[in-house]
Write a protein that holds these residues in place. Sequence first.
Motif, PDB file in Angstrom:
ATOM      1  N   GLU A  68       0.826  -1.205   0.000  1.00 12.57           N
ATOM      2  CA  GLU A  68       0.000   0.000   0.000  1.00 12.57           C
ATOM      3  C   GLU A  68       0.864   1.260   0.000  1.00 12.57           C
ATOM      4  OE1 GLU A  68      -3.373   2.395  -0.178  1.00 12.57           O
ATOM      5  OE2 GLU A  68      -3.119   0.263  -0.619  1.00 12.57           O
ATOM      6  N   ALA A  69       1.959   1.266   0.749  1.00 13.65           N
ATOM      7  CA  ALA A  69       2.874   2.417   0.748  1.00 13.65           C
ATOM      8  C   ALA A  69       3.479   2.618  -0.642  1.00 13.65           C
ATOM      9  CB  ALA A  69       3.973   2.226   1.791  1.00 13.65           C
ATOM     10  N   LEU A  70       3.828   1.529  -1.305  1.00 11.14           N
ATOM     11  CA  LEU A  70       4.388   1.628  -2.657  1.00 11.14           C
ATOM     12  C   LEU A  70       3.366   2.181  -3.653  1.00 11.14           C
ATOM     13  CD1 LEU A  70       6.395  -1.704  -2.635  1.00 11.14           C
ATOM     14  CD2 LEU A  70       7.384   0.582  -2.959  1.00 11.14           C
ATOM     15  N   ARG A  71       2.084   1.866  -3.432  1.00 12.97           N
ATOM     16  CA  ARG A  71       1.026   2.402  -4.297  1.00 12.97           C
ATOM     17  C   ARG A  71       0.804   3.893  -4.041  1.00 12.97           C
ATOM     18  NH1 ARG A  71      -1.070  -2.709  -3.704  1.00 12.97           N
ATOM     19  NH2 ARG A  71      -2.262  -2.304  -1.823  1.00 12.97           N
ATOM     20  N   ARG A  72       0.861   4.302  -2.785  1.00  4.36           N
ATOM     21  CA  ARG A  72       0.519   5.669  -2.406  1.00  4.36           C
ATOM     22  C   ARG A  72       1.645   6.680  -2.621  1.00  4.36           C
ATOM     23  NH1 ARG A  72      -3.504   6.649   2.124  1.00  4.36           N
ATOM     24  NH2 ARG A  72      -4.891   4.867   2.023  1.00  4.36           N
ATOM     25  N   PHE A  73       2.875   6.236  -2.492  1.00  5.18           N
ATOM     26  CA  PHE A  73       4.010   7.160  -2.481  1.00  5.18           C
ATOM     27  C   PHE A  73       5.018   6.769  -3.555  1.00  5.18           C
ATOM     28  CE2 PHE A  73       2.295   6.689   1.795  1.00  5.18           C
ATOM     29  CZ  PHE A  73       1.897   8.003   2.055  1.00  5.18           C
ATOM     30  N   ASP A  74       5.756   7.748  -4.026  1.00  2.00           N
ATOM     31  CA  ASP A  74       6.777   7.523  -5.041  1.00  2.00           C
ATOM     32  C   ASP A  74       8.071   7.104  -4.339  1.00  2.00           C
ATOM     33  OD1 ASP A  74       8.143   7.409  -7.411  1.00  2.00           O
ATOM     34  OD2 ASP A  74       8.331   9.580  -7.636  1.00  2.00           O
ATOM     35  N   ILE A  75       8.083   5.857  -3.883  1.00  2.25           N
ATOM     36  CA  ILE A  75       9.241   5.330  -3.155  1.00  2.25           C
ATOM     37  C   ILE A  75       9.830   4.153  -3.930  1.00  2.25           C
ATOM     38  CG2 ILE A  75       8.455   6.144  -0.911  1.00  2.25           C
ATOM     39  CD1 ILE A  75       7.499   3.280  -0.298  1.00  2.25           C
ATOM     40  N   LEU A 113       3.651   4.061   7.175  1.00  2.00           N
ATOM     41  CA  LEU A 113       3.892   2.679   7.603  1.00  2.00           C
ATOM     42  C   LEU A 113       3.860   2.539   9.117  1.00  2.00           C
ATOM     43  CD1 LEU A 113       6.570   1.586   5.003  1.00  2.00           C
ATOM     44  CD2 LEU A 113       4.305   0.542   5.341  1.00  2.00           C
ATOM     45  N   MET A 114       4.433   3.497   9.841  1.00  3.35           N
ATOM     46  CA  MET A 114       4.392   3.417  11.303  1.00  3.35           C
ATOM     47  C   MET A 114       2.958   3.550  11.814  1.00  3.35           C
ATOM     48  SD  MET A 114       6.882   2.459  13.028  1.00  3.35           S
ATOM     49  CE  MET A 114       5.950   2.694  14.528  1.00  3.35           C
ATOM     50  N   ASP A 115       2.189   4.481  11.261  1.00  3.31           N
ATOM     51  CA  ASP A 115       0.795   4.631  11.689  1.00  3.31           C
ATOM     52  C   ASP A 115       0.017   3.349  11.425  1.00  3.31           C
ATOM     53  OD1 ASP A 115       1.309   7.239  12.474  1.00  3.31           O
ATOM     54  OD2 ASP A 115       0.416   8.148  10.684  1.00  3.31           O
ATOM     55  N   TYR A 116       0.259   2.743  10.292  1.00  2.00           N
ATOM     56  CA  TYR A 116      -0.403   1.495   9.922  1.00  2.00           C
ATOM     57  C   TYR A 116       0.013   0.366  10.881  1.00  2.00           C
ATOM     58  CZ  TYR A 116      -2.942  -0.690   5.962  1.00  2.00           C
ATOM     59  OH  TYR A 116      -3.869  -1.284   5.151  1.00  2.00           O
ATOM     60  N   ALA A 147      -6.234   7.499  10.617  1.00  9.34           N
ATOM     61  CA  ALA A 147      -7.388   8.079   9.934  1.00  9.34           C
ATOM     62  C   ALA A 147      -6.987   9.225   9.009  1.00  9.34           C
ATOM     63  CB  ALA A 147      -8.416   8.568  10.955  1.00  9.34           C
ATOM     64  N   ARG A 148      -5.910   9.926   9.318  1.00  8.54           N
ATOM     65  CA  ARG A 148      -5.517  11.040   8.445  1.00  8.54           C
ATOM     66  C   ARG A 148      -5.060  10.557   7.076  1.00  8.54           C
ATOM     67  NH1 ARG A 148       0.370  12.861   9.373  1.00  8.54           N
ATOM     68  NH2 ARG A 148       1.210  10.964  10.262  1.00  8.54           N
ATOM     69  N   TRP A 149      -4.785   9.235   6.955  1.00  8.36           N
ATOM     70  CA  TRP A 149      -4.420   8.649   5.664  1.00  8.36           C
ATOM     71  C   TRP A 149      -5.657   8.106   4.948  1.00  8.36           C
ATOM     72  CZ3 TRP A 149       0.255  10.099   4.587  1.00  8.36           C
ATOM     73  CH2 TRP A 149       1.220  10.255   5.596  1.00  8.36           C
ATOM     74  N   GLY A 150      -6.842   8.341   5.539  1.00  5.64           N
ATOM     75  CA  GLY A 150      -8.089   7.868   4.938  1.00  5.64           C
ATOM     76  C   GLY A 150      -8.394   6.418   5.251  1.00  5.64           C
ATOM     77  N   ILE A 151      -7.807   5.911   6.346  1.00  8.13           N
ATOM     78  CA  ILE A 151      -8.001   4.515   6.732  1.00  8.13           C
ATOM     79  C   ILE A 151      -8.559   4.494   8.145  1.00  8.13           C
ATOM     80  CG2 ILE A 151      -6.885   2.286   7.165  1.00  8.13           C
ATOM     81  CD1 ILE A 151      -4.642   3.226   5.237  1.00  8.13           C
ATOM     82  N   THR A 152      -9.630   3.742   8.343  1.00  8.59           N
ATOM     83  CA  THR A 152     -10.138   3.574   9.699  1.00  8.59           C
ATOM     84  C   THR A 152      -9.596   2.278  10.263  1.00  8.59           C
ATOM     85  OG1 THR A 152     -12.150   2.529   8.860  1.00  8.59           O
ATOM     86  CG2 THR A 152     -12.246   4.901   9.289  1.00  8.59           C
ATOM     87  N   ALA A 153      -9.364   2.256  11.551  1.00  9.16           N
ATOM     88  CA  ALA A 153      -8.687   1.133  12.209  1.00  9.16           C
ATOM     89  C   ALA A 153      -9.360  -0.202  11.920  1.00  9.16           C
ATOM     90  CB  ALA A 153      -8.603   1.371  13.703  1.00  9.16           C
ATOM     91  N   GLY A 154     -10.652  -0.257  11.831  1.00  7.05           N
ATOM     92  CA  GLY A 154     -11.322  -1.528  11.596  1.00  7.05           C
ATOM     93  C   GLY A 154     -11.369  -1.961  10.148  1.00  7.05           C
ATOM     94  N   ASN A 155     -11.037  -1.047   9.227  1.00  7.56           N
ATOM     95  CA  ASN A 155     -11.206  -1.327   7.802  1.00  7.56           C
ATOM     96  C   ASN A 155      -9.909  -1.244   7.021  1.00  7.56           C
ATOM     97  OD1 ASN A 155     -13.988  -1.578   8.108  1.00  7.56           O
ATOM     98  ND2 ASN A 155     -14.249   0.634   8.000  1.00  7.56           N
ATOM     99  N   ALA A 156      -8.803  -1.516   7.633  1.00  6.09           N
ATOM    100  CA  ALA A 156      -7.518  -1.408   6.927  1.00  6.09           C
ATOM    101  C   ALA A 156      -7.281  -2.610   6.059  1.00  6.09           C
ATOM    102  CB  ALA A 156      -6.387  -1.240   7.915  1.00  6.09           C
TER     103      ALA A 156
END
Length: 156
Positions: A68-75, A113-116, A147-156
């Motif tokens: 998911e990080a690879l999809r979201r960010f240019d890393i 990634l840390m928040d996740y 949540a600031r990344w648009g992800i709720t804890a129960g729905n990741a």
Amino acid sequence: MNRVSIQTQDFDVSTELAALRAQDARVGAVCCFVGTVRDRNDGDSVSTMELEHYPGMTEKSIEAMVDEALRRFDIFGARVIHRVGLLQPLDQIVLVAVTSAHRGESFQACEFLMDYLKTQAPFWKKEQTGQGARWVDARVSDDAALARWGITAGNA
């Protein structure tokens, strides 16, 4: 190089960052976070922390986070190491490292990634305190960070 490792042994940050960069001339930024075991939590002293996980399931879950990080960010790459077993205050517990062309993407992806990890990775933490052993629950602030990344804890 493995992107995700769950292990009991400590890790060397310099070695891990060198392997992640691996002579990749595109890399202009490397961002890393190293988490350590604190000697206090919720106002109580902590003598040890024990982490448990489900082998296979935990790695798969964290691999999905890296995807998911690879999809979201240019890393270019990411490395996550999380220790399990019995740990003492000052012990390293987690490493998240990310490479990219520029610092902004690396900082964002590392924080993502840390928040996740804090909210979604299947780890169970038990602290030993002066009042006895207790399980550590996720913090509301960790859910808010995710949540600031648009992800709720129960729905990741």
